[in-house]
Scaffold this motif. Structure first.
Motif, PDB file in Angstrom:
ATOM      1  N   PHE A  79      -4.126 -13.639   7.161  1.00 45.72           N
ATOM      2  CA  PHE A  79      -3.373 -12.491   6.644  1.00 45.72           C
ATOM      3  C   PHE A  79      -2.518 -11.895   7.759  1.00 45.72           C
ATOM      4  O   PHE A  79      -2.772 -10.771   8.216  1.00 45.72           O
ATOM      5  N   PRO A  80      -1.463 -12.597   8.200  1.00 45.58           N
ATOM      6  CA  PRO A  80      -0.670 -12.113   9.338  1.00 45.58           C
ATOM      7  C   PRO A  80       0.136 -10.850   9.049  1.00 45.58           C
ATOM      8  O   PRO A  80       0.500 -10.127   9.973  1.00 45.58           O
ATOM      9  N   GLU A  81       0.427 -10.547   7.764  1.00 44.97           N
ATOM     10  CA  GLU A  81       1.246  -9.366   7.454  1.00 44.97           C
ATOM     11  C   GLU A  81       0.452  -8.071   7.515  1.00 44.97           C
ATOM     12  O   GLU A  81       1.029  -6.993   7.501  1.00 44.97           O
ATOM     13  N   PRO A  83      -1.699  -5.362   9.425  1.00 45.03           N
ATOM     14  CA  PRO A  83      -2.023  -4.950  10.804  1.00 45.03           C
ATOM     15  C   PRO A  83      -3.526  -5.079  11.079  1.00 45.03           C
ATOM     16  O   PRO A  83      -4.346  -4.878  10.175  1.00 45.03           O
ATOM     17  N   LYS A  84      -3.885  -5.415  12.316  1.00 46.66           N
ATOM     18  CA  LYS A  84      -5.275  -5.688  12.682  1.00 46.66           C
ATOM     19  C   LYS A  84      -6.228  -4.549  12.354  1.00 46.66           C
ATOM     20  O   LYS A  84      -7.368  -4.780  11.979  1.00 46.66           O
ATOM     21  N   ASP A  85      -5.777  -3.307  12.513  1.00 40.57           N
ATOM     22  CA  ASP A  85      -6.662  -2.163  12.313  1.00 40.57           C
ATOM     23  C   ASP A  85      -6.463  -1.470  10.968  1.00 40.57           C
ATOM     24  O   ASP A  85      -6.958  -0.365  10.761  1.00 40.57           O
ATOM     25  N   HIS A  86      -5.755  -2.095  10.061  1.00 45.20           N
ATOM     26  CA  HIS A  86      -5.519  -1.509   8.740  1.00 45.20           C
ATOM     27  C   HIS A  86      -6.822  -1.542   7.931  1.00 45.20           C
ATOM     28  O   HIS A  86      -7.602  -2.485   8.045  1.00 45.20           O
ATOM     29  N   LEU A 121       0.079  -1.058   1.229  1.00 46.82           N
ATOM     30  CA  LEU A 121       0.788  -1.594   2.393  1.00 46.82           C
ATOM     31  C   LEU A 121       2.120  -2.218   1.983  1.00 46.82           C
ATOM     32  O   LEU A 121       3.131  -2.037   2.654  1.00 46.82           O
ATOM     33  N   SER A 122       2.136  -2.941   0.854  1.00 49.78           N
ATOM     34  CA  SER A 122       3.365  -3.626   0.429  1.00 49.78           C
ATOM     35  C   SER A 122       4.343  -2.686  -0.261  1.00 49.78           C
ATOM     36  O   SER A 122       5.533  -2.952  -0.308  1.00 49.78           O
ATOM     37  N   LYS A 123       3.847  -1.580  -0.849  1.00 52.65           N
ATOM     38  CA  LYS A 123       4.684  -0.597  -1.549  1.00 52.65           C
ATOM     39  C   LYS A 123       5.576  -1.253  -2.595  1.00 52.65           C
ATOM     40  O   LYS A 123       6.744  -0.951  -2.726  1.00 52.65           O
ATOM     41  N   SER A 124       4.998  -2.207  -3.319  1.00 56.96           N
ATOM     42  CA  SER A 124       5.742  -2.927  -4.347  1.00 56.96           C
ATOM     43  C   SER A 124       4.845  -3.122  -5.562  1.00 56.96           C
ATOM     44  O   SER A 124       3.620  -3.104  -5.448  1.00 56.96           O
ATOM     45  N   THR A 126       4.969  -5.914  -7.290  1.00 54.44           N
ATOM     46  CA  THR A 126       4.649  -7.338  -7.350  1.00 54.44           C
ATOM     47  C   THR A 126       3.599  -7.670  -6.282  1.00 54.44           C
ATOM     48  O   THR A 126       3.493  -6.989  -5.268  1.00 54.44           O
ATOM     49  N   ALA A 127       2.862  -8.710  -6.524  1.00 54.63           N
ATOM     50  CA  ALA A 127       1.807  -9.124  -5.594  1.00 54.63           C
ATOM     51  C   ALA A 127       2.426  -9.625  -4.289  1.00 54.63           C
ATOM     52  O   ALA A 127       3.358 -10.425  -4.296  1.00 54.63           O
ATOM     53  N   SER A 128       1.902  -9.145  -3.183  1.00 55.14           N
ATOM     54  CA  SER A 128       2.377  -9.584  -1.868  1.00 55.14           C
ATOM     55  C   SER A 128       1.721 -10.921  -1.507  1.00 55.14           C
ATOM     56  O   SER A 128       0.792 -11.374  -2.168  1.00 55.14           O
ATOM     57  N   ARG A 129       2.229 -11.523  -0.442  1.00 53.08           N
ATOM     58  CA  ARG A 129       1.651 -12.788   0.026  1.00 53.08           C
ATOM     59  C   ARG A 129       0.166 -12.612   0.320  1.00 53.08           C
ATOM     60  O   ARG A 129      -0.659 -13.449  -0.042  1.00 53.08           O
ATOM     61  N   SER A 130      -0.200 -11.511   0.969  1.00 55.44           N
ATOM     62  CA  SER A 130      -1.595 -11.245   1.309  1.00 55.44           C
ATOM     63  C   SER A 130      -2.455 -11.102   0.069  1.00 55.44           C
ATOM     64  O   SER A 130      -3.584 -11.595   0.019  1.00 55.44           O
TER      65      SER A 130
END
Length: 194
Positions: A79-81, A83-86, A121-124, A126-130
């Protein structure tokens, strides 16, 4: 749609039993099945409570933190998109850990929270890649101890209810690997199109 299919199947079955004169057998089967479902549910609850207790002990002993710490580098790569501490990372790791121990019922709320955090996080809409990757991995679910299946096997007096652990692990590793590879294939294919 599924509810319609089930309702249609029940109606057709009842009508067939009425026309065929086997309504007494249908009623007997319904009562016996309901009785068996209650017995099975009580058995499953006891096993689930046991494993939830084991999870609490593992959490208090620091085992879950160790597993989470070991899994974190892999999860960050998957899950590169995010953030590590999210907070989504914590929910994802907790969900995977619960699934790893076969506690799908305990993992579900964590998975829902992870999806909500990824949506924020994506604020969309539609489904994000993550989100897609998480869904693919969660559906295939890496499981070390299939507690529900073991409980069902114990309920039906299996001679060795835990003998499925090895094959379950092999099947779940194959499933998760396939899910990640297929997810990456379609993501890369879509990325090249843009």
């Amino acid at each position: 749609m599924v509810n319609l299919i089930w309702a249609l199947m029940a109606i057709v079955g009842i009508l067939y039993a009425m026309l065929n004169g086997t309504m007494d057998e249908v009623n007997k089967a319904i009562i016996e099945s309901a009785n068996e479902a209650v017995t099975l549910s009580i058995g499953l609850i006891s096993i689930l409570v046991f494993w939830l207790g084991v999870m609490k002990i593992a959490e208090a002993a620091g085992v879950l933190k160790l597993i989470t710490k070991l899994m974190r580098p892999l999860i960050i790569k998957i899950f590169p998109e995010i953030p590590k501490d999210h907070p989504a990372m914590g929910y994802i790791l907790s969900n995977f850990t619960a699934n790893f121990f076969g506690l799908g019922n305990a993992a579900t709320p964590l998975g829902i929270k992870a999806m909500q955090e990824m949506k924020n996080l994506s604020k969309s809409d539609t489904a994000s890649r993550s989100m897609i990757t998480f869904l693919a991995i969660n559906t295939s679910s890496l499981t070390l101890i299939p507690t529900t299946v073991i409980a069902i096997r114990m309920q039906y007096n299996s001679a060795s209810p835990t003998e499925i652990v090895g094959t379950t692990l092999i099947a779940s590793i194959a499933g998760v690997t396939s899910a990640v590879l297929i997810d990456r294939y379609y993501y890369n294919k879509e990325s090249r199109r843009k």
